[in-house]
Motif scaffolding. Structure first.
Motif, PDB file in Angstrom:
ATOM      1  N   GLU A   1      34.784  46.629  45.261  1.00  0.00           N
ATOM      2  CA  GLU A   1      35.932  47.436  45.703  1.00  0.00           C
ATOM      3  C   GLU A   1      35.478  48.498  46.705  1.00  0.00           C
ATOM      4  O   GLU A   1      36.147  48.739  47.717  1.00  0.00           O
ATOM      5  CB  GLU A   1      36.633  48.054  44.495  1.00  0.00           C
ATOM      6  CG  GLU A   1      37.368  46.993  43.673  1.00  0.00           C
ATOM      7  CD  GLU A   1      37.993  47.542  42.404  1.00  0.00           C
ATOM      8  OE1 GLU A   1      38.365  48.725  42.389  1.00  0.00           O
ATOM      9  OE2 GLU A   1      38.104  46.783  41.424  1.00  0.00           O
TER      10      GLU A   1
ATOM     11  N   VAL B   1      45.417  41.967  52.392  1.00  0.00           N
ATOM     12  CA  VAL B   1      44.474  42.098  51.273  1.00  0.00           C
ATOM     13  C   VAL B   1      44.902  41.181  50.134  1.00  0.00           C
ATOM     14  O   VAL B   1      46.088  41.112  49.793  1.00  0.00           O
ATOM     15  CB  VAL B   1      44.420  43.559  50.756  1.00  0.00           C
ATOM     16  CG1 VAL B   1      43.227  43.737  49.815  1.00  0.00           C
ATOM     17  CG2 VAL B   1      44.324  44.561  51.895  1.00  0.00           C
TER      18      VAL B   1
ATOM     19  N   LEU C   1      41.118  40.432  53.862  1.00  0.00           N
ATOM     20  CA  LEU C   1      40.075  40.856  52.921  1.00  0.00           C
ATOM     21  C   LEU C   1      40.510  40.392  51.538  1.00  0.00           C
ATOM     22  O   LEU C   1      41.559  40.825  51.042  1.00  0.00           O
ATOM     23  CB  LEU C   1      39.932  42.388  52.928  1.00  0.00           C
ATOM     24  CG  LEU C   1      39.693  43.046  54.298  1.00  0.00           C
ATOM     25  CD1 LEU C   1      39.659  44.565  54.155  1.00  0.00           C
ATOM     26  CD2 LEU C   1      38.384  42.538  54.918  1.00  0.00           C
ATOM     27  N   CYS C   2      39.769  39.515  50.925  1.00  0.00           N
ATOM     28  CA  CYS C   2      40.205  39.002  49.623  1.00  0.00           C
ATOM     29  C   CYS C   2      39.145  39.239  48.550  1.00  0.00           C
ATOM     30  O   CYS C   2      38.052  38.680  48.597  1.00  0.00           O
ATOM     31  CB  CYS C   2      40.558  37.510  49.712  1.00  0.00           C
ATOM     32  SG  CYS C   2      41.323  36.941  48.183  1.00  0.00           S
TER      33      CYS C   2
ATOM     34  N   TYR D   1      35.651  37.545  52.093  1.00  0.00           N
ATOM     35  CA  TYR D   1      36.111  37.304  50.719  1.00  0.00           C
ATOM     36  C   TYR D   1      34.956  37.281  49.720  1.00  0.00           C
ATOM     37  O   TYR D   1      33.844  36.874  50.044  1.00  0.00           O
ATOM     38  CB  TYR D   1      36.879  35.968  50.656  1.00  0.00           C
ATOM     39  CG  TYR D   1      36.040  34.776  51.030  1.00  0.00           C
ATOM     40  CD1 TYR D   1      35.796  34.459  52.359  1.00  0.00           C
ATOM     41  CD2 TYR D   1      35.455  33.973  50.048  1.00  0.00           C
ATOM     42  CE1 TYR D   1      34.998  33.383  52.709  1.00  0.00           C
ATOM     43  CE2 TYR D   1      34.666  32.884  50.385  1.00  0.00           C
ATOM     44  CZ  TYR D   1      34.434  32.597  51.719  1.00  0.00           C
ATOM     45  OH  TYR D   1      33.640  31.532  52.063  1.00  0.00           O
TER      46      TYR D   1
ATOM     47  N   VAL E   1      41.384  49.438  49.084  1.00  0.00           N
ATOM     48  CA  VAL E   1      41.566  49.443  50.548  1.00  0.00           C
ATOM     49  C   VAL E   1      42.532  50.550  50.970  1.00  0.00           C
ATOM     50  O   VAL E   1      42.243  51.347  51.864  1.00  0.00           O
ATOM     51  CB  VAL E   1      42.054  48.049  51.024  1.00  0.00           C
ATOM     52  CG1 VAL E   1      42.601  48.100  52.437  1.00  0.00           C
ATOM     53  CG2 VAL E   1      40.911  47.030  50.921  1.00  0.00           C
TER      54      VAL E   1
ATOM     55  N   ALA F   1      37.366  48.140  55.254  1.00  0.00           N
ATOM     56  CA  ALA F   1      38.716  48.287  55.821  1.00  0.00           C
ATOM     57  C   ALA F   1      38.778  49.537  56.695  1.00  0.00           C
ATOM     58  O   ALA F   1      39.330  49.517  57.807  1.00  0.00           O
ATOM     59  CB  ALA F   1      39.740  48.375  54.692  1.00  0.00           C
TER      60      ALA F   1
ATOM     61  N   LEU G   1      49.843  43.380  50.885  1.00  0.00           N
ATOM     62  CA  LEU G   1      49.024  43.501  49.684  1.00  0.00           C
ATOM     63  C   LEU G   1      49.461  42.397  48.731  1.00  0.00           C
ATOM     64  O   LEU G   1      50.546  42.451  48.157  1.00  0.00           O
ATOM     65  CB  LEU G   1      49.217  44.884  49.038  1.00  0.00           C
ATOM     66  CG  LEU G   1      49.040  46.091  49.984  1.00  0.00           C
ATOM     67  CD1 LEU G   1      49.285  47.402  49.230  1.00  0.00           C
ATOM     68  CD2 LEU G   1      47.654  46.093  50.615  1.00  0.00           C
TER      69      LEU G   1
ATOM     70  N   PHE H   1      34.900  46.637  50.028  1.00  0.00           N
ATOM     71  CA  PHE H   1      36.111  46.273  50.770  1.00  0.00           C
ATOM     72  C   PHE H   1      36.831  47.531  51.303  1.00  0.00           C
ATOM     73  O   PHE H   1      37.374  47.527  52.409  1.00  0.00           O
ATOM     74  CB  PHE H   1      37.059  45.449  49.897  1.00  0.00           C
ATOM     75  CG  PHE H   1      36.656  43.993  49.805  1.00  0.00           C
ATOM     76  CD1 PHE H   1      36.614  43.199  50.942  1.00  0.00           C
ATOM     77  CD2 PHE H   1      36.312  43.420  48.592  1.00  0.00           C
ATOM     78  CE1 PHE H   1      36.235  41.862  50.878  1.00  0.00           C
ATOM     79  CE2 PHE H   1      35.924  42.082  48.513  1.00  0.00           C
ATOM     80  CZ  PHE H   1      35.893  41.299  49.661  1.00  0.00           C
TER      81      PHE H   1
ATOM     82  N   THR I   1      41.675  45.301  44.522  1.00  0.00           N
ATOM     83  CA  THR I   1      41.110  45.335  45.875  1.00  0.00           C
ATOM     84  C   THR I   1      42.076  46.063  46.823  1.00  0.00           C
ATOM     85  O   THR I   1      41.646  46.879  47.649  1.00  0.00           O
ATOM     86  CB  THR I   1      40.848  43.883  46.352  1.00  0.00           C
ATOM     87  OG1 THR I   1      40.138  43.199  45.316  1.00  0.00           O
ATOM     88  CG2 THR I   1      40.043  43.849  47.628  1.00  0.00           C
ATOM     89  N   SER I   2      43.365  45.801  46.689  1.00  0.00           N
ATOM     90  CA  SER I   2      44.363  46.480  47.537  1.00  0.00           C
ATOM     91  C   SER I   2      44.323  47.984  47.313  1.00  0.00           C
ATOM     92  O   SER I   2      44.420  48.767  48.266  1.00  0.00           O
ATOM     93  CB  SER I   2      45.775  45.974  47.219  1.00  0.00           C
ATOM     94  OG  SER I   2      45.901  44.631  47.578  1.00  0.00           O
TER      95      SER I   2
END
Ligand SMILES: Nc1ncnc2c1ncn2[C@@H]1O[C@H](COP(=O)(O)OP(=O)(O)O)[C@@H](O)[C@H]1O
Ligand SMILES: O=C(O)[C@@H](O)C(=O)COP(=O)(O)O
Length: 420
Positions: free
Chosen positions: A332, A352, A253-254, A307, A361, A339, A398, A335, A357-358
């Protein structure tokens, strides 16, 4: 706990945890302050405070620091990005000053250098490889455009107190010279001091100089020196962490639009299926978490990538249409929910791209803490946590926006599964 660290985002936290673990410290990464008494030598609390207003960042950082101090730690480390990601109204300076008040620290170093990834500080100016920060691509960051390479200036925008500097020639004179310059800076009223470093050895010297500081701030590079201080004093057990291998369906997931991520997405798409996410499609309802989850399920055997990575022009078009914070939130939330949905339906490995974004998630997955596994590329380790009520292991990586080799995503999935 010997060292208690607070990181302003989740990729930053795992980068730091990686450095401390490699430095021989039994390290755990926590999602927000942990609960009760924990058993580790270094505890890294991951926050998602990089882009939040000052007051909120200070409150969250103070809560984290209080919990770490309750664990008995001897030193607090405040970790920000090696590209000093912030804005003029940003919170790095105010958080550092609040932590000084809490810990009673009189003077504190500021050093984002991380030479292994090309981040070097010279004359208080930050370089990314052979470019000044402000010409490195970071000037186009969607949330924290870094348009000035001078770290003193960023701090002066953010703080009321004085900001000093220590140049490389003093660092090369050794830890005694640094300590003496820090005392002079304090006398001049400069309680935050930007210190030059261009090689790991410089960071080791600075680390030695601040061994007895209650508060240290910097990028993960500086933590090498802190870990060595504890090792030298014979305080580390030297018992390696037991990190399980996690196999099963994997996904990437980017949400990072940084230059390295753009190359990594392009590279992954050469051999793996990809689904591009346009925030406008989410708003229109032509893209949803359900649609994306179904697409991932039908490509599950091939390590697919979802992505939103795109060029700076498209990002600024989107931001003009929906607003900067709003478009970040739309993606955000997307994602994070995706997740969770995937993890609930059997995905075991999630890689990620991007710090914000991390954070989204990991928070959506409801993970509490993570153990630190092998290093995939400089600054990015394998992380293993327990997911859901069944507490089955879930493997993560991450990745900071600008870290990692072009084939990072496939490599990360391999490493989580225990392949070299
Ligand atoms: N296509 C896009 N349009 C607008 N904003 C985007 C787009 N893709 C990603 N973003 C936002 O940009 C931010 C990127 O930050 P982050 O995930 O921290 O990446 P990095 O690690 O590269 O800084 C996130 O808030 C993300 O939601
Ligand atoms: O210090 C670094 O560069 C990283 O640890 C980091 O903080 C990454 O942040 P993002 O680039 O936003 O992922």
């Amino acid at each position: 706990m010997l060292l208690g660290a607070i990181a302003d985002d989740f990729t930053g936290a795992s980068d730091l945890a990686n450095t401390l673990a490699r430095g021989g410290m039994a390290t755990m990464q926590f999602v927000g302050p942990g609960r009760g008494k924990v058993n580790c030598e270094a505890g890294v609390v991951a926050l998602k405070t990089r882009s939040v207003p000052v007051e909120d960042a200070v409150l969250q950082s103070m809560d984290a620091a209080r919990w770490l101090l309750d664990q008995g730690c001897e030193q607090i480390f405040f970790k920000y990005c090696s590209t000093f990601d912030s804005t003029r109204e940003g919170n790095i300076g105010p958080v550092a000053e609040a932590l000084q008040r809490l810990t009673g620290a009189d003077v504190t170093v500021v050093c984002p250098a991380f030479p292994a990834t090309g981040r070097r500080v010279f004359m208080s100016h930050l370089f990314v490889k052979d470019k000044l920060l402000s010409e490195s691509g970071m000037e186009n960051h969607p949330l924290t455009p870094m348009t000035d390479p001078d770290i003193r200036r960023w701090l002066r925008y953010q703080t009321r107190g004085g900001v000093g500097s220590i140049t490389l020639d003093t660092v090369r004179e050794g830890s005694g010279a640094i300590r003496s310059r820090l005392r002079d800076e304090l006398t001049d009223g400069n309680r935050l001091v930007v210190v030059d470093a261009i090689e790991d050895e410089d960071l080791m010297t600075i680390g030695e100089a601040v061994a007895d500081h209650a508060l240290v701030t910097g990028g993960s590079g500086l933590a090498q020196g802190l870990a060595r201080n504890f090792a030298r004093h014979g305080k580390l057990s030297g018992i390696p962490a037991d990190v399980p291998v996690v196999t099963g369906p994997g996904v990437v997931l980017c949400g990072s639009c940084s230059l390295a991520s753009q190359n990594q997405v392009a590279c992954h798409l050469q051999n793996h299926p990809g689904l591009s996410i346009d925030p406008a499609a989410i708003v229109r309802g032509t893209m949803s978490v359900e649609i994306a989850a179904r697409w991932v399920a039908s490509n599950a055997a091939d390590n697919p990538i979802v992505y939103s990575t795109t060029s700076p022009d498209v990002v600024s078009f989107v931001q003009q249409r929906f607003g900067r914070e709003e478009s970040a939130k739309i993606l955000e939330d997307f994602f994070g929910s995706l997740a969770k949905r995937l993890a609930d339906s059997g995905t075991r490995q999630i890689v990620v791209g991007g710090g914000e974004t991390s954070g989204a998630v990991v928070e959506a997955l409801g993970l509490k803490h993570m153990t630190i596994g092998a290093e995939i590329d400089p600054g990015v380790p394998v992380l293993v946590s327990e997911y859901g009520r069944s507490m089955r292991p879930i493997g993560l990586a991450l990745k900071s926006g600008n870290f990692g080799s072009p084939d990072f995503f496939a490599k990360a999935l391999d490493r989580i599964a225990g392949h070299e």
